[in-house]
Write an enzyme that holds these catalytic residues in place. Structure first.
Site, PDB file in Angstrom:
ATOM      1  N   GLU A 165     -11.337  -9.902  -1.011  1.00 31.32           N
ATOM      2  CA  GLU A 165     -10.971  -9.152   0.186  1.00 31.32           C
ATOM      3  C   GLU A 165     -12.222  -8.476   0.752  1.00 31.32           C
ATOM      4  OE1 GLU A 165      -6.484  -8.077   0.057  1.00 31.32           O
ATOM      5  OE2 GLU A 165      -7.610  -6.462  -0.844  1.00 31.32           O
ATOM      6  N   LYS A 183       0.861  -1.206   0.000  1.00 31.89           N
ATOM      7  CA  LYS A 183       0.000   0.000   0.000  1.00 31.89           C
ATOM      8  C   LYS A 183       0.895   1.253   0.000  1.00 31.89           C
ATOM      9  CE  LYS A 183      -3.607  -2.734   2.115  1.00 31.89           C
ATOM     10  NZ  LYS A 183      -4.784  -2.801   2.957  1.00 31.89           N
ATOM     11  N   HIS A 204      -8.452  -2.591  -6.024  1.00 39.17           N
ATOM     12  CA  HIS A 204      -8.441  -2.754  -4.555  1.00 39.17           C
ATOM     13  C   HIS A 204      -9.534  -1.872  -3.944  1.00 39.17           C
ATOM     14  CE1 HIS A 204      -7.132  -2.675  -0.404  1.00 39.17           C
ATOM     15  NE2 HIS A 204      -6.400  -3.737  -0.666  1.00 39.17           N
ATOM     16  N   GLU A 218      -9.536  -0.022  -1.507  1.00 38.02           N
ATOM     17  CA  GLU A 218      -9.088   1.333  -1.149  1.00 38.02           C
ATOM     18  C   GLU A 218      -9.087   2.251  -2.361  1.00 38.02           C
ATOM     19  OE1 GLU A 218      -5.529  -0.002   0.815  1.00 38.02           O
ATOM     20  OE2 GLU A 218      -6.754  -0.839   2.436  1.00 38.02           O
TER      21      GLU A 218
END
Ligand code: 13P
Length: 256
Positions: free
Chosen positions: A169, A12, A93, A95
């Site tokens: 995830e 990240k 992802h 995020e």
């Protein structure tokens, strides 16, 4: 596990050159586990440096633009990732879906661009806690798989060549210390596999499905042994060799 397990560290927005020693230590260990495919996705700034520093593991990006080049200040394209030494890229992802409002269609365009550039891709999917509580987890994730996986010319060949992975995830399990129950992971991975077979035919069996969300030394063995789990996408516990190596060890037998 039908495929060689794939253990990927997602750094990240963490990592400066002082962390190279950790990457080297992870790489030395990766060489001792030839039956495990190990990779790290550092921030863009470290991809080239890590590529030079390691030999046994894959190095990837955490995002790429859908276009190959042009007027997109601050963005990095898939051919640029290749140029700096990356061999894969994590896309979609949660995020990025949240921080940058990335939707399925954009993730799919990025995945197609990444495959065209020759990168492997790991497409991330996962439900929020509200969606799980509402009983919609499987439907949400199935929709993300249908909408975000590569669909362009050559996607089927890339899938058949094992260049496409999916990371399940659950958003509520990321960075929270809350791990999904193994039976829920098994159910979700089976649902994802069903969509992959529908999308790609029998080549869909070649897609590795990783679990991600608070994977650590204590829970990795159980998760990795679960039906349909082809590896792990690891955030916090990939930042040091001490935390990451037990996860690699849990995936393989090693030479020692
Ligand atoms: P954590 O392992 O820190 O929960 O992060 C998971 C993740 O988002 C990997 O991409």
């Amino acid at each position: 596990m039908p495929h060689r397990p794939y253990i990927v560290g997602n750094w990240k927005m963490n990592g400066v050159r002082a962390m190279l020693a950790e990457a080297r230590a992870i790489d030395r260990a990766a060489a001792r586990y030839p039956d495990v495919q190990v990779a790290l996705a550092p921030p863009f700034t470290l991809i080239g440096t890590l590529r030079e520093a390691v030999t046994a593991m894959g190095i990837g990006g955490q995002d790429c633009h859908a276009q190959a080049k042009g007027a997109h200040t601050g963005d990095v394209s898939a051919p640029m990732l290749v140029d700096t030494g990356a061999d894969f890229v994590i896309l979609g992802h949660s995020e990025r879906r949240k921080d940058h409002a990335e939707g399925d269609a954009l993730v799919q365009a990025k995945a197609d661009a990444a495959l065209s550039a020759g990168l492997g891709v790991i497409v991330c999917v996962g439900e929020t806690l509200d969606e799980r509580d509402a009983g919609k987890a499987v439907a949400v994730v199935a929709g993300q798989v249908d909408g975000s996986l590569p669909a362009g010319e050559g996607a089927g060949d890339a899938v058949a060549a094992g260049k496409v992975s999916v990371a399940y995830e659950p958003v509520w399990a990321i960075g929270t210390g809350r791990v999904a129950a193994v039976e829920d992971v098994v159910t979700m991975h089976a649902a994802i596999r069903e969509r992959l077979l529908a999308l790609y035919g029998e080549a869909g069996a070649k897609v590795r499905i990783l679990y991600g969300g608070s994977v650590n030394a204590g829970n990795a063995a159980e998760l990795l042994a679960a039906e349909g789990v082809g590896g792990a996408l690891v955030g916090g516990a990939s930042l040091t060799a001490e935390a990451f190596l037990p996860i690699v060890a849990a995936a393989g037998t090693g030479e020692a």
